[in-house]
Design a protein around this motif. Structure first.
Motif, PDB file in Angstrom:
ATOM      1  N   GLU A   1     -12.744  16.855  45.527  1.00  0.00           N
ATOM      2  CA  GLU A   1     -12.910  17.175  46.815  1.00  0.00           C
ATOM      3  C   GLU A   1     -14.246  15.839  46.841  1.00  0.00           C
ATOM      4  N   ALA A   2     -15.319  16.436  45.907  1.00  0.00           N
ATOM      5  CA  ALA A   2     -16.566  15.784  45.751  1.00  0.00           C
ATOM      6  C   ALA A   2     -16.486  14.042  45.476  1.00  0.00           C
ATOM      7  N   ALA A   3     -15.472  13.996  44.294  1.00  0.00           N
ATOM      8  CA  ALA A   3     -15.743  12.737  43.750  1.00  0.00           C
ATOM      9  C   ALA A   3     -14.854  11.897  44.847  1.00  0.00           C
ATOM     10  N   LEU A   4     -13.842  12.157  45.603  1.00  0.00           N
ATOM     11  CA  LEU A   4     -12.795  12.296  46.364  1.00  0.00           C
ATOM     12  C   LEU A   4     -13.834  11.735  47.760  1.00  0.00           C
ATOM     13  N   ARG A   5     -14.762  11.829  48.197  1.00  0.00           N
ATOM     14  CA  ARG A   5     -15.732  11.821  49.163  1.00  0.00           C
ATOM     15  C   ARG A   5     -16.659  10.357  48.947  1.00  0.00           C
ATOM     16  N   MET A   6     -17.182  10.935  47.236  1.00  0.00           N
ATOM     17  CA  MET A   6     -18.128   9.862  46.426  1.00  0.00           C
ATOM     18  C   MET A   6     -17.611   8.145  47.073  1.00  0.00           C
ATOM     19  N   PHE A   7     -16.305   8.599  46.725  1.00  0.00           N
ATOM     20  CA  PHE A   7     -15.720   7.343  46.416  1.00  0.00           C
ATOM     21  C   PHE A   7     -14.838   6.461  47.336  1.00  0.00           C
TER      22      PHE A   7
END
Length: 79
Positions: free
Chosen positions: A16-22
């Motif tokens: 989820e964190a990586a998805l937000r960063m992307f």
């Protein structure tokens, strides 16, 4: 990927964190599964890189932490 200004990414599994960063970086991402956290190899907790970057809000904040982590691993492998 964010700092490299890629246009799009594919991942089988993304946190989820990586998805937000992307998304914040304007990077399109296709993925098969989104999970709360990536799990470490032993299956005993969170991926050490992801855990290291938890307090970060941007890829620029993550980069020096990841570089230092990689450097420590390189030093350990030399011994």
């Amino acid at each position: 990927m964010v700092l490299g200004a890629v246009k799009g990414v594919y991942a089988d599994t993304v946190s989820e964190a990586a998805l937000r960063m992307f998304a914040d970086g304007g990077i399109s991402i296709d993925y098969s599964k989104c999970v709360q956290n990536i799990i470490n190899r032993a299956g005993t907790g969170m991926c050490p890189i992801e855990e290291l970057c938890l307090p970060c809000h941007t890829a620029a904040e993550c980069l020096p932490l990841i570089e230092a982590f990689a450097s420590r691993l390189t030093d350990l492998n030399k011994n």
